[in-house]
Write a protein that holds these residues in place. Structure first.
Motif, short mmCIF file in Angstrom:
data_model
loop_
_atom_site.label_atom_id
_atom_site.label_comp_id
_atom_site.label_asym_id
_atom_site.label_seq_id
_atom_site.Cartn_x
_atom_site.Cartn_y
_atom_site.Cartn_z
N CYS A 32 3.15 -14.63 -4.86
CA CYS A 32 1.98 -14.66 -5.73
C CYS A 32 2.25 -15.53 -6.96
O CYS A 32 3.24 -15.32 -7.67
CB CYS A 32 1.65 -13.23 -6.16
SG CYS A 32 0.26 -13.17 -7.31
N CYS A 47 -3.41 -10.85 -3.30
CA CYS A 47 -2.17 -10.17 -3.66
C CYS A 47 -2.43 -8.67 -3.78
O CYS A 47 -3.31 -8.25 -4.53
CB CYS A 47 -1.63 -10.73 -4.97
SG CYS A 47 -0.19 -9.85 -5.59
N HIS A 49 -0.64 -6.59 -5.21
CA HIS A 49 -0.07 -6.08 -6.45
C HIS A 49 -0.98 -6.35 -7.64
O HIS A 49 -1.15 -5.50 -8.50
CB HIS A 49 1.30 -6.69 -6.69
CG HIS A 49 2.24 -6.53 -5.52
ND1 HIS A 49 2.74 -5.31 -5.13
CD2 HIS A 49 2.72 -7.43 -4.65
CE1 HIS A 49 3.53 -5.47 -4.07
NE2 HIS A 49 3.52 -6.75 -3.75
ZN LIG Z 1 0.12 -10.89 -7.64
#
Ligand SMILES: [Zn+2]
Length: 143
Positions: A32, A47, A49
């Motif tokens: 990312c 992503c 996250h």
């Molecule tokens: Zn990320």
């Protein structure tokens, strides 16, 4: 029989590739550009996250070391042609990335939650492709 599978193609080339030793596998991730963490598979739309769309993400290969979280022995083939019994597990292959995988051991007594695994290439019956199996990490380097 040889352990060197460099002449074969990966069954899922977007997920893994053969490492330089011709036997172990590396997983392919999108790194990312916003948070720097790894997303798997590399073609995920964002992503997991931080939500970055990953359009600028770089594809990176990482060694197929993993941690076994839990596992179960399957006695019924869920798909035609699957060998049984087979041992399937939830396997953490990177920080925050858990995938289901098949563990190539003869029975569960060789396994415990939290142990280290590594991904290796196993030839498919076609002789043209290899697929991904996990083995206990201590066996990973053995021929
Ligand atoms: Zn990320």
């Amino acid at each position: 029989m040889t352990d060197d599978l460099r002449g074969l193609r990966p069954q899922h080339p977007s997920l893994y590739q053969l490492a330089a030793d011709g036997h172990s596998l590396e997983f392919l991730y999108a790194q990312c550009p916003s948070c720097g963490r790894l997303a798997f598979p590399a073609n995920v739309p964002g992503c997991g996250h931080c939500g970055d769309p990953l359009q600028q993400a770089r594809i990176v290969a990482r060694p197929g070391s993993a941690t076994l979280l839990e596992f179960v022995t399957l006695h019924v083939p869920l798909l035609p042609g699957l060998e049984t019994p087979r041992i399937a597990g939830d396997i953490r292959i990177a920080d925050g990335v858990v995938e289901e995988g098949v563990i190539a051991v003869s029975d569960e007594s060789q396994l415990h939650a939290g142990m280290e695994l590594c991904a290796v290439a196993v030839p498919l019956p076609s002789g043209e492709e290899f697929t991904c199996r996990f083995v206990p990490a201590l066996q990973g380097g053995a021929a």
